[in-house]
Design a protein around this motif. Sequence first.
Motif, short mmCIF file in Angstrom:
data_model
loop_
_atom_site.label_atom_id
_atom_site.label_comp_id
_atom_site.label_asym_id
_atom_site.label_seq_id
_atom_site.Cartn_x
_atom_site.Cartn_y
_atom_site.Cartn_z
N UNK A 51 3.69 -2.54 10.27
CA UNK A 51 3.95 -2.25 8.85
C UNK A 51 3.58 -0.82 8.47
N UNK A 52 2.72 -0.18 9.25
CA UNK A 52 2.31 1.18 8.89
C UNK A 52 3.23 2.25 9.47
N UNK A 53 4.20 1.82 10.28
CA UNK A 53 5.05 2.82 10.93
C UNK A 53 6.53 2.64 10.70
N UNK A 54 6.91 2.11 9.52
CA UNK A 54 8.34 1.88 9.26
C UNK A 54 9.04 3.18 8.90
N UNK A 55 10.14 3.46 9.59
CA UNK A 55 10.93 4.61 9.18
C UNK A 55 12.43 4.35 9.23
N UNK A 56 12.94 4.05 10.44
CA UNK A 56 14.39 4.03 10.66
C UNK A 56 15.15 3.19 9.64
N UNK A 57 14.73 1.95 9.45
CA UNK A 57 15.48 1.03 8.59
C UNK A 57 15.50 1.54 7.15
N UNK A 58 14.34 2.04 6.69
CA UNK A 58 14.25 2.54 5.33
C UNK A 58 15.10 3.79 5.16
N UNK A 59 15.00 4.70 6.12
CA UNK A 59 15.77 5.94 6.07
C UNK A 59 17.26 5.61 5.99
N UNK A 60 17.69 4.66 6.80
CA UNK A 60 19.10 4.35 6.91
C UNK A 60 19.63 3.61 5.68
N UNK A 61 18.81 2.73 5.13
CA UNK A 61 19.32 1.85 4.08
C UNK A 61 19.08 2.37 2.67
N UNK A 62 17.89 2.87 2.40
CA UNK A 62 17.53 3.17 1.02
C UNK A 62 17.01 4.58 0.81
N UNK A 63 16.62 5.25 1.87
CA UNK A 63 16.00 6.57 1.72
C UNK A 63 14.70 6.51 0.93
N UNK A 64 14.09 5.33 0.88
CA UNK A 64 12.82 5.19 0.16
C UNK A 64 12.99 4.61 -1.24
N UNK B 228 -5.72 7.98 7.82
CA UNK B 228 -7.01 7.41 7.45
C UNK B 228 -6.80 6.02 6.83
N UNK B 229 -5.82 5.92 5.94
CA UNK B 229 -5.54 4.61 5.31
C UNK B 229 -5.16 3.59 6.38
N UNK B 230 -4.30 4.00 7.30
CA UNK B 230 -3.87 3.09 8.38
C UNK B 230 -5.07 2.62 9.19
N UNK B 231 -5.87 3.56 9.60
CA UNK B 231 -7.00 3.25 10.46
C UNK B 231 -7.97 2.27 9.77
N UNK B 232 -8.34 2.60 8.54
CA UNK B 232 -9.30 1.76 7.82
C UNK B 232 -8.70 0.38 7.54
N UNK B 233 -7.42 0.35 7.10
CA UNK B 233 -6.80 -0.94 6.77
C UNK B 233 -6.77 -1.85 7.98
#
Lengths: 276, 293
Positions: free
Chosen positions: B222-235, B270-275
């Motif tokens: 969940x902390x490393x999502x890119x491709x699908x978001x970039x392709x579908x919605x651009x955020x 930092x957020x990823x690591x702590x979470x």
Amino acid sequence: MDGRKKKGLFFRYLIAVILLLIMIFPYIYMVLTSFADWDQVDKKLIPTDFTLKSYQWLLGGGEAVIPRPWLHAFFNSFVVSAGSTLLMMVSGVMVAYALAKIPFKGRDTINNFILFQMFFPAIILLIPTFLVIQRIGMYDSYWGMILPKALSLWAVFMYANFFKAIPDTFIEAAKLDGANDFQILFKIVLPMSKSITTVIFLFLFMERWTELLWDMLVTKSDSMLTLNVLLSQMFGPYGGYPGPMYAASVLLTMPIIIIFLIFSKKFQEGMQFTLK
Amino acid sequence: MKQKGQGRLGWLFASPYLVYAVVFFAIPLIWSLFLSFTDWNLIAPTFNFTGFSNYIEAVKSPGVQAAFFVTFKFMFLFVPLVIASSIVVALIIHGLPKFKGLFLIGFFLPYLASGVVSSLIIKGILSYNSPINEFLRKTLGLDIDWLGNPFAALFVVALIIAWKFTGYYALILTSGFESISKEVYEAAMIDGVNPWQRFWKITFPLLYPALFTVMILSIGVTFGIFTEVYQLTGGGPNYATNTWQMEIFAKAFTNLQAGYASAIAIIASIVTFISIFIIRKLLEMWGKRNGWA
């Protein structure tokens, strides 16, 4: 086997097949739609009229104004994926062998550092890695795509675990016969590692074949685009031509399916170890 | 003498990693820290040191705040979804006497296929005139703009990624199932345990180690999502699917704010690591309290 058991088994298979069809339906849809008449693209779940127009459009260069290099992109993807995977396999075997079978000072430190790096959030490295590649003059080149992915920590980890399971007595016996470490690696250790090698190769190759972010960042000219990046750019948020989009998707997905089917038996054997 | 030779050989074999760790880990790491305190714009020859202002600006910005919350929202959709689907697939698959491998390969396909391809197909299937939307409009009167509605867009992305990982996680769970011996089930059968009790009292606790692995892996995803978001919605729409990677990519390579984006990357790490650390500890406690781990 009594009747009730047989019936139960039949239903299990039935459910398994239905589940499988649901899971791979989008890919079936992709293949069928890539051959569908353009009037039916995305308008029918199962198209009824078929044509090769999408493939002709794609391989004939697409729009007349901006011809898109689909076959060249396919070639680029292959060069980058094969080069990168080969280097990741070689470096993985070397480092893993050192960690598993050569006792030397500093080995534990390296081992711990690899583990630390594996759990380190990689996102922090994206921008400066791009800058490193730019500074050493590899921006917009094959090497720029290959080098940052020339070593896989995961491959090192998997190989090291596998090599550790090979009894030292094999290696000591070979050493008594006068073999050096290179000979031991190539004549004894690697032949024993065929199935794990298949698993590692498949995972690395597939992952490299479907990379988007890095290949997109580090290239700019049309002649350097990989297939995945070209597909992404061509059919982005405002992309038209849905028919050719499916044809291009088939072009990108077919090699994965073919390679996977060729190696499926060895892959299953290797997975047994991987999941332990 | 022999030991010395071994030492040199060890370093020789380990050298690819050492080079790699310096060039693609140590240098970028220091560079990233350095950049995060500057206003460098990726192109200009000069830059100024700006202290912590990048960090302060980042924490206040809607993009970064969105990335923080979107990640957790996404986690609450994706993790239960993928765990449920992979348990179902594993339950069905593991008892099959024949063709088990063939099925596993089929379920594995979404994991190996390109995220771009998966996203494009789903986009096509969910496009305005698609059969599914026609059906929803005609029979249920539902007109859903799948990628234009904030919640629907996040749900679609979660669904695609859950679909992608189901086969892989099911494979991990199947190996967990195989560690459960038949005798335990037979003993339970004699004691007259019903299937529901059987799952919760026997299967689940014995499956827990494999399940723990799957939970940790899926939370990491969940902390490393890119491709699908970039392709579908651009955020979008309106940051509803803006992940950390998407935010960093947009700021660094679209807006060319390399210094600012480096600060975001460090905050994200930092957020990823702590979470992950906290969630892991909580999961371990939960497992121990129930006597599973």
